[in-house]
Scaffold this active site. Sequence first.
Site, short mmCIF file in Angstrom:
data_model
loop_
_atom_site.label_atom_id
_atom_site.label_comp_id
_atom_site.label_asym_id
_atom_site.label_seq_id
_atom_site.Cartn_x
_atom_site.Cartn_y
_atom_site.Cartn_z
N TYR A 163 0.82 -1.22 0.00
CA TYR A 163 0.00 0.00 0.00
C TYR A 163 0.86 1.27 0.00
CZ TYR A 163 -3.60 3.29 1.69
OH TYR A 163 -4.46 4.34 1.84
N LYS A 167 0.81 4.40 -2.80
CA LYS A 167 0.36 5.75 -2.48
C LYS A 167 1.46 6.78 -2.73
CE LYS A 167 -3.95 5.37 -1.30
NZ LYS A 167 -5.00 6.06 -2.08
#
Length: 248
Positions: A163, A167
């Site tokens: 993740y 991002k």
Amino acid sequence: MTNTVYLITGASRGIGRGLVEKFLARPNITVIAAVRDPAGASSQSLQSLSKGESSHLITVKVESTSPTDPEAAMETLINKHGIDHLDVVIANACISEDFSTVHEVPIPVLRKHIEVNGFGPIYLYQAIYPLLKKSEKPTFVGIGSPLGSIGGMEQRPYSCAAYGPSKAILHWIVRKIHFENEEFVSFIADPGFPQTDMGNAGAKAVGLEKAFQTVEESVSGIVKAIDEGTRESVGAQLRIWDGSQFPW
């Protein structure tokens, strides 16, 4: 009054749905809800949300891993719905399905997160760019996270090797958009740790009962930043839902 047009991805649930609900309740608003499956129950239920006077909702299909969905959605909006500009575009759709450390993250899992969270917003931005440039105040917002921060990484010491990097790609793109377009307001909005399906799943993964913020708190903070933000006050920044700023 001029109709203000918002486009929000990942609009069928969580933060995306909260944003749709908040903006749609205002008068003279067009909200474009970009969803993976317009025929799905959660997408269909968006039509039951309260609408302000002269406001309406349009639903289009945008699946984040598709390079062609955003372009097809723009053609539909222009040719079928008469949309000639976009004022605010919010790249909200994302996934968070793994909590591995760097030495153990499966590469296919990392690749999937990058495809959705990194490439998806780029596909979107390239498709919507011509309509966004026609706005009097073009605003492009990425829903990001301190977990994608490099400079502030030690402040969020959680395992997120899929993740986090995905991002970080979004953060770079959104910040670069600010410097490439002198008339744009482009920034990252962090919703905090909201009590969405994704947020609560993440909380349980690190031993918590649930996430910290209500969806209303997170959404209200993001909306405030969008409503009040200028190129000078929020542009090229990572803004937390409570109004504070986080390091890149």
